[in-house]
Design an enzyme around this catalytic site. Structure first.
Site, PDB file in Angstrom:
ATOM      1  N   GLY A 137      39.564  40.342  34.239  1.00 22.92           N
ATOM      2  CA  GLY A 137      38.952  41.382  35.056  1.00 22.92           C
ATOM      3  C   GLY A 137      39.978  41.961  35.997  1.00 22.92           C
ATOM      4  N   GLY A 188      40.340  44.076  40.071  1.00 23.30           N
ATOM      5  CA  GLY A 188      39.698  44.551  41.289  1.00 23.30           C
ATOM      6  C   GLY A 188      40.717  45.010  42.300  1.00 23.30           C
ATOM      7  N   GLY A 189      40.239  45.287  43.506  1.00 22.64           N
ATOM      8  CA  GLY A 189      41.103  45.796  44.548  1.00 22.64           C
ATOM      9  C   GLY A 189      42.183  44.826  44.962  1.00 22.64           C
ATOM     10  N   GLY A 215      43.674  42.818  42.839  1.00 22.93           N
ATOM     11  CA  GLY A 215      44.589  42.650  41.721  1.00 22.93           C
ATOM     12  C   GLY A 215      43.863  42.190  40.480  1.00 22.93           C
ATOM     13  N   LYS A 222      45.259  35.036  39.499  1.00 23.22           N
ATOM     14  CA  LYS A 222      45.068  36.330  40.143  1.00 23.22           C
ATOM     15  C   LYS A 222      46.408  36.839  40.656  1.00 23.22           C
ATOM     16  CE  LYS A 222      41.554  36.963  42.888  1.00 23.22           C
ATOM     17  NZ  LYS A 222      40.826  38.073  42.257  1.00 23.22           N
ATOM     18  N   ASP A 239      32.700  40.161  51.628  1.00 22.11           N
ATOM     19  CA  ASP A 239      32.375  40.847  50.379  1.00 22.11           C
ATOM     20  C   ASP A 239      31.501  39.970  49.489  1.00 22.11           C
ATOM     21  OD1 ASP A 239      32.363  43.040  48.733  1.00 22.11           O
ATOM     22  OD2 ASP A 239      34.176  42.476  47.651  1.00 22.11           O
TER      23      ASP A 239
END
Length: 846
Positions: free
Chosen positions: A495, A497-498, A500, A516, A614
């Site tokens: 996946g 995301g913001g 990385g 990640k 978040d």
């Protein structure tokens, strides 16, 4: 010799043998403190009752486990009854078990005289019993515990473990609680709400495999409440549960092979949160990882200089200066406030009023203002005040003192005294030489970093040596090349995301991990490692485990455990042809409770309080048995490279539908923001719909608004996911009510996460929530404007109102513009915890 005499002699020898080594102990038997090798043992000699030396001239009568000499029970009702070398433990002909000092003074008695006791026994489970002729126990050590519980021993209502001023007890409601001085309850562990709440005989038992289990006749299969870190491992381990003199409850493991005793679970993970640990007016803090005790200021002195845990006292009492009292301010300090103190001593006031109200009150000795958005000020009127100081605590406290306040000296202040001139000169020379050498070393390192630090050839070398000081107790460190190999060149993407992208990898030990690659990290090497150390210090069943990290040159990567079932959104928001992936209600409810427990740990239990910022289904991962694990905790802090006194909200981005109103109103960002986001997630778990969905089914309204209207009509079934075949109605109603409390507009109206867990589990009743207001995040037209005194908010979305797909690589972001504060009072509302996030919902590890 007559036959009668021979019979009596043989019987005497038989009784002596029994009294010294076998299970059954006849009346009239005695143990002497001066006889070091005398004991009453179980048949296999696993347990024995004997006198244990405390000092060379004092002893306690105790049952011990043979390996490691672990004391599991002692005579004296947990008070540590001590006798001298002339002491005895007598099983009297009347049936009483009595501990007597050498002077003949009775120290302790079982109070079983003339109740039909015919003999005593010690079995291989460690239970010492006084029995009648029918073998029925009149008294037993299992029913009269002191400070320890062992496997096969039930801990039921009415039993108490004691250690000094601390005690462990079980309430009829099923709550296991730690208490100080029989008055202040500072920790509790309760039954899960899936059990029938009409408990008849709740009890706890420590299983031999290291799991603490809650039991009740209405739920005979039990509920696992706590796990030792080595639970289920090895058959040669003896485990026991003990309340220690520091007020903490722990599970210990004893290895039969070598007798090593290791703590494997602790109730209060932050020792400074134990009420009264440092005594009255004592302040608990940490030196490295060890708790230490001190006084608030030089206006106080230790009661006992040899034992700082006995607390402090004022050098001048308040009564001696009735008109000259002042308030000493203590930053990053709180005075612990637990039930029943909270209900009667809590006020919602500002910092000045919190200080002045205590100053003018004759009954108040200290106060604490907690900067969590609630505005709560706790006034300490009891005679006993327990303090906690840490750089991460968002609270300010005040203590009433006489005359001028005298702060404690800096630990770095010179205190050498009056040395002679020769030693002083020698010291100066040494310091100058060392300083010169240090400057040269720093210049050489700086020269090296400027010319070679950024090159690929030398980057990994600098990281290698820079990380040496974190070798002890830190997560595993990897080189960039190692992670390249383990992820096959970062080829299998999980996946993005913001923070990385995330890739699947397999380590050399065949452990599957999620790697990640962090983007936008601006911290230097040392700061990055400090933040990683903070994240890795968190350990909880409902948090994703950080396996290791890479800080190689400019590369920054984090290595997490890989969770087979991915993120929660894959199960909640799916198309009709994927209905077989839908979770049943029990799984959903367990996920909701597990997530709440994980967030509670971050907010209230771990040493460094972490605000997630978040919370959303994409950041809730599921293992193979659907245990919820919160991910990306601490990354918001990791991305915030600079400590900004005031952060412009123009740069803030957050996930649509989960932002608390504080983000839009120029208010401090506190743990209550996570509570709001969790409330939205909880509503989604119940409904299976995105909280911001607008459809014909919801009459064109945002789902959370429509759901409350249905709740007002009593239509709970309409809110619940239609794919659920059956669900526990009481659990569903509780979950819906809790979600509405969590998404209240005012942070002070939202409960703390610890209370959320209690409400979900049915430990406390839930009042009817007021209607939550709609947060102006945007509209289907794409624009909305909100005015709030000094705030102008313009909300725009980069995508439509359709629910985002978990397979998409983009997200709808919220962009907010904020005017600067216009007064000093506005600036007072700043918070260094205000974090800028740039995140998408597509990464299950982001």
């Amino acid at each position: 010799m007559s036959k009668l005499s021979l019979f009596l002699l043989l019987r005497f020898c038989f009784l002596f043998t029994i009294s010294s080594s076998s299970t059954n102990i006849p009346l009239g038997s005695t143990l002497h403190a001066s006889y070091r090798n005398q004991s009453w043992s179980s048949p296999n000699f696993t347990f024995s009752l004997s006198f244990i030396p405390v000092t060379p001239f004092s002893f306690v009568a105790a049952i011990t486990y043979s390996v490691g000499n672990v004391t599991v029970w002692s005579a004296g009702d947990g008070t540590g009854a001590v006798v001298d070398s002339g002491g005895t433990l007598d099983l009297l002909p009347t049936g009483a078990l009595r501990l007597t000092n050498g002077s003949g003074t009775i120290v302790w008695d079982s109070t079983t005289a003339n109740r039909g006791v015919s003999h005593a026994s010690l079995d291989d489970l460690g239970n010492f019993q006084l029995l009648n002729n029918d073998g029925f126990p009149i008294w037993s050590s299992f029913e009269n515990p002191t400070d320890t519980v062992i496997p096969s021993q039930n801990f039921t209502v009415g039993k108490i473990l004691r250690s000094g001023s601390y005690s462990l007890s079980l309430h009829g409601s099923g709550n296991l609680t730690l208490n100080w001085n029989n008055s202040v309850e500072y920790w509790s562990l309760g039954f899960n709400s899936s059990i029938n709440r009409n408990l008849t005989a709740p009890r706890f038992r420590l299983q031999s495999n290291g799991i603490l289990v809650a039991l009740d006749p209405s739920f005979p299969s039990g509920m696992f409440m706590a796990y030792s870190t080595d639970y289920g491992e090895g058959n040669d381990v003896f485990r026991f549960l003990r309340i220690n003199s520091d007020g903490n409850l722990r599970i210990y493991s004893v290895t039969r092979e070598n007798g090593n005793i290791t703590p494997t679970w602790v109730a209060v993970t932050d020792q400074c949160q134990v009420f009264g640990y440092c005594g009255n007016m004592g302040i608990c803090s940490y030196k490295d990882v060890n708790p230490i005790c001190g006084c608030p200021s030089q206006n106080f002195e230790l009661i006992d200089v040899n034992d700082s845990r006995k607390g402090c006292k004022r050098k001048v009492e308040i009564g001696d200066c009735p008109r000259n009292a002042t308030m000493l301010e203590l930053g990053h300090t709180k005075f612990l406030t637990y039930p029943p103190e909270v209900s009667s001593q809590t006020f919602t006031v500002g910092i000045t009023a919190c200080r002045m109200n205590c100053l003018v009150s004759s009954s108040c000795s200290a106060s604490t203002l907690v900067a969590d958005g609630s505005g709560f000020c706790y006034m300490k009127t009891p005679n006993f005040v327990s303090g906690y100081q840490s750089a991460v605590l968002p609270s300010t406290s005040f203590v009433k003192v006489c005359g001028q306040t005298v702060p404690n000296p800096s630990p770095y202040q010179e205190t050498s005294g009056n040395d002679n001139n020769s030693r002083l000169h020698a010291l100066v020379v040494v310091v100058v030489i060392l300083a010169t050498l240090l400057v040269l070393v720093v210049l050489m390192i700086g020269f090296w970093c400027c010319f070679y630090g950024n090159s690929d050839k030398f980057g990994h070398m600098s990281a290698q040596y820079a990380l040496v000081d974190y070798a002890s107790g830190a997560p595993m460190k990897f080189s960039y090349k190692e992670l390249q190999q383990s992820t096959k060149g970062f080829s299998e993407r999980l996946g993005g995301g913001g923070f990385g992208a995330v890739y699947r990898g397999t380590l050399a030990n065949r452990m599957v991990v999620a790697v990640k690659q962090l983007e936008g990290i601006e911290q230097g090497e040392k700061q990055f490692r400090m933040e990683v150390a903070t994240i890795s210090s968190t350990h909880h069943l409902n948090l994703v485990r950080l396996v290791g990290f890479c800080s190689d040159g400019r590369h920054r990567l984090l290595v997490y455990e890989f969770l087979k079932n991915g993120s929660l959104d894959n199960f909640l928001f799916m198309s009709n042809n994927e209905s077989e992936k839908s979770l049943n209600w029990q799984n959903r409810f367990n996920i909701a409770v597990g997530t709440a427990r994980g967030i509670t740990y971050l907010h209230e239990e771990c040493r460094d309080c972490i605000i997630h910022c978040d919370i959303k289904p994409e950041n809730i991962l599921l293992d193979e048995i659907y245990t919820a694990k919160v991910s990306d905790f601490g990354l918001a802090k990791l991305m915030n490279a600079k400590d900004q006194r005031y952060l412009s909200l123009a740069s803030i981005r957050g996930t649509r539908g989960y932002l608390a109103p504080e983000w839009l109103a120029n208010l401090p960002i506190t743990s209550k923001c996570d509570v709001y986001s969790y409330g939205m997630v909880l509503l989604e778990i119940v409904s299976g719909k995105r909280n911001f969905e607008v459809s014909a089914e919801t009459e064109g309204k945002k789902f959370s608004v429509w759901a409350y209207q249905e709740f007002e009509k009593g239509n709970f079934e309409g809110i619940v996911d239609k794919r659920l075949e059956e669900a526990d109605t009481k659990q569903v109603v509780r979950a819906i009510l809790v979600s509405f409390w969590c998404i209240q507009e005012q942070p002070s109206q939202r409960p703390m996460m610890g209370k959320v867990v209690q409400m979900l589990e049915g430990v406390i009743d839930i009042e009817r929530p007021p209607a939550p207001k709609v947060v102006a995040e945007g509209s289907t037209s794409g624009t909305s404007i909100t005015q709030n005194s000094n705030v102008s908010v313009l909300s725009t979305y980069a995508a439509s109102t359709a629910a985002p797909s978990s397979s998409s690589s983009s997200s709808s972001f919220l962009t907010i513009g904020v005017l600067p504060p216009t007064s000093e009072s506005d600036m007072g509302r700043e918070s260094s915890s205000l974090l800028g996030l740039e995140k998408t919902h597509t990464d299950p590890y982001s």
